[in-house]
Design an enzyme around this catalytic site. Structure first.
Site, short mmCIF file in Angstrom:
data_model
loop_
_atom_site.label_atom_id
_atom_site.label_comp_id
_atom_site.label_asym_id
_atom_site.label_seq_id
_atom_site.Cartn_x
_atom_site.Cartn_y
_atom_site.Cartn_z
N HIS A 137 0.81 -1.22 0.00
CA HIS A 137 0.00 0.00 0.00
C HIS A 137 0.85 1.27 0.00
O HIS A 137 0.47 2.27 -0.63
CB HIS A 137 -0.93 -0.01 1.22
CG HIS A 137 -1.85 1.18 1.28
ND1 HIS A 137 -3.09 1.20 0.67
CD2 HIS A 137 -1.69 2.39 1.86
CE1 HIS A 137 -3.66 2.37 0.88
NE2 HIS A 137 -2.83 3.11 1.61
N HIS A 188 -3.37 3.94 -2.76
CA HIS A 188 -2.61 2.75 -3.16
C HIS A 188 -1.93 3.01 -4.52
O HIS A 188 -2.54 3.61 -5.40
CB HIS A 188 -3.56 1.56 -3.28
CG HIS A 188 -2.86 0.25 -3.38
ND1 HIS A 188 -2.80 -0.65 -2.35
CD2 HIS A 188 -2.19 -0.33 -4.42
CE1 HIS A 188 -2.12 -1.72 -2.73
NE2 HIS A 188 -1.74 -1.55 -3.99
N HIS A 190 -1.26 2.96 -8.01
CA HIS A 190 -2.02 2.40 -9.14
C HIS A 190 -2.10 3.43 -10.25
O HIS A 190 -1.84 4.62 -10.07
CB HIS A 190 -3.43 2.01 -8.70
CG HIS A 190 -4.35 3.17 -8.46
ND1 HIS A 190 -4.24 4.02 -7.37
CD2 HIS A 190 -5.40 3.66 -9.19
CE1 HIS A 190 -5.17 4.95 -7.42
NE2 HIS A 190 -5.88 4.77 -8.52
#
Length: 359
Positions: A137, A188, A190
């Site tokens: 994370h 997170h 991404h």
């Protein structure tokens, strides 16, 4: 690279990408009780600008800055299932639950917007995917390391080829928004990929420019910038430079030395070399100020069917931070007229980035 396709509880596709040196069996089931995804997006045509606008009001209800222990992009754990059923993963791609564009979009739309006969309407057809770079994370892309970053590049290339093969998709756009100041709603690490049913404005403008020019604009830009004062990092296959007419306070563009239209066209050596230069520059962005710089990383690929021989793949990396505690806001000139006024000098920015010492 190993790709495993599964389905989430509401029918959306999820794809696990694993390094073939470390094969993993992906069999976990999504145990959530989810209603089916229903997408009612529309595309409306702006007759004055000649551009399409996606109307996606259902996105108002998407997840917004949840606590870290409730992140939907973390792996699932006992008692807390997430968007990713597996307990660990390398790189994951799945269909966005709150997409602007979708292949299963409601197709029954009127021909024009109410009271606006020139505002043509189309279904919001396309596909929006989420790309999770790691199951950790708190790890940023700059900290992924070369092996994982290379896997992400391979994933971008794979998704570009797959999405470009969908009938009706005209442009594939992988990108990353990083940092809350940029507008990221999930912390997170991404990115996303949009598959548009039209060529978006920036790509259309570039294509029009290179077609109207007397010479080869792409080649001339790459050649001149490689020899110029704004190079930040380079190797045999890639050059990263601050563009001469940078629009953003901190902006770097990455061009391969050899002309290719898109990510799938990059060979292994070019992909490895990109990772080297990209992680270098991301590290400089991360350590230019005391706190990491927010940024957008945007791949500029050739359209799926048009202008492929004329295009030169490149990546834009840019930040809205102009100083330690100051952000660049798109005010009247930028937002109202699209006329950018830059608060920094491109040559100074290149020198500052070159001087950054990355721990």
């Amino acid at each position: 690279m190993i790709r495993t396709s599964r389905r989430l509880a509401d029918g959306r596709e999820i794809l696990y990408y694993d390094d073939d040196r470390h094969p993993v069996s992906r069999t976990a089931e999504d145990t959530r009780d989810l209603p089916p995804v229903s997408t009612h997006s529309q595309l409306r045509y702006d007759a004055l600008l000649g551009e399409w606008v996606a109307i996606a009001s259902h996105r108002q209800s998407r997840t917004f800055l949840p606590p870290a222990d409730e992140c939907p992009l973390d792996p699932s754990r006992p008692g807390r299932p997430t968007e990713i059923p597996e307990s660990a993963y390398q790189v994951v791609v799945f269909e966005n639950r709150f997409p602007s564009l979708a292949t299963a979009v409601e197709r029954d739309v009127p021909p024009t917007a109410p009271g606006a006969p020139l505002a043509e309407l189309r279904p919001g057809f396309g596909r929006c995917e989420v790309v999770c770079f790691t199951d950790e994370h708190d790890r940023a892309f700059a900290e992924l390391g070369p092996d994982r970053a290379r896997l992400v590049v391979d994933v971008w290339a794979d998704r570009t080829a797959e999405l470009g093969a969908i009938d009706g998709v005209e442009y594939v756009f992988p990108f990353e928004n990083h940092g809350e100041e940029i507008g990221v709603t999930l912390s997170h690490p991404h990115g996303q990929i949009y598959a548009y049913p039209y060529i978006p404005p920036r790509a259309a403008t570039i294509l029009d420019t290179v077609r109207r020019a007397d010479g080869d604009v792409f080649a001339e830009v790459v050649e001149s910038e490689r020899k110029g004062p704004r190079v930040v990092a380079e190797n045999d296959h890639w050059t990263a430079f601050v563009p001469a007419a940078a629009r953003w306070p901190y902006e770097v563009q990455f061009f391969p030395t050899a002309r290719v239209p898109d990510l799938p066209a990059l060979d292994d050596a070019q992909r490895d070399a990109f990772v080297e230069v990209y992680l270098d520059v991301l590290g400089r962005f991360r350590h230019r100020f005391h706190s990491p710089m927010p940024y957008i990383a945007a791949w500029n690929q050739a359209p799926v069917r048009e202008g492929r021989d004329e295009w030169w793949l490149h990546l834009q990396l840019f930040s809205i931070r102009r100083a330690e505690s100051k952000l660049k806001y798109l005010a009247g000139s930028e937002s109202g007229m699209g006329a950018f006024i830059t608060d920094t000098n491109p040559e100074d920015v290149a020198e500052q980035l070159r001087a950054v010492v990355v721990p």
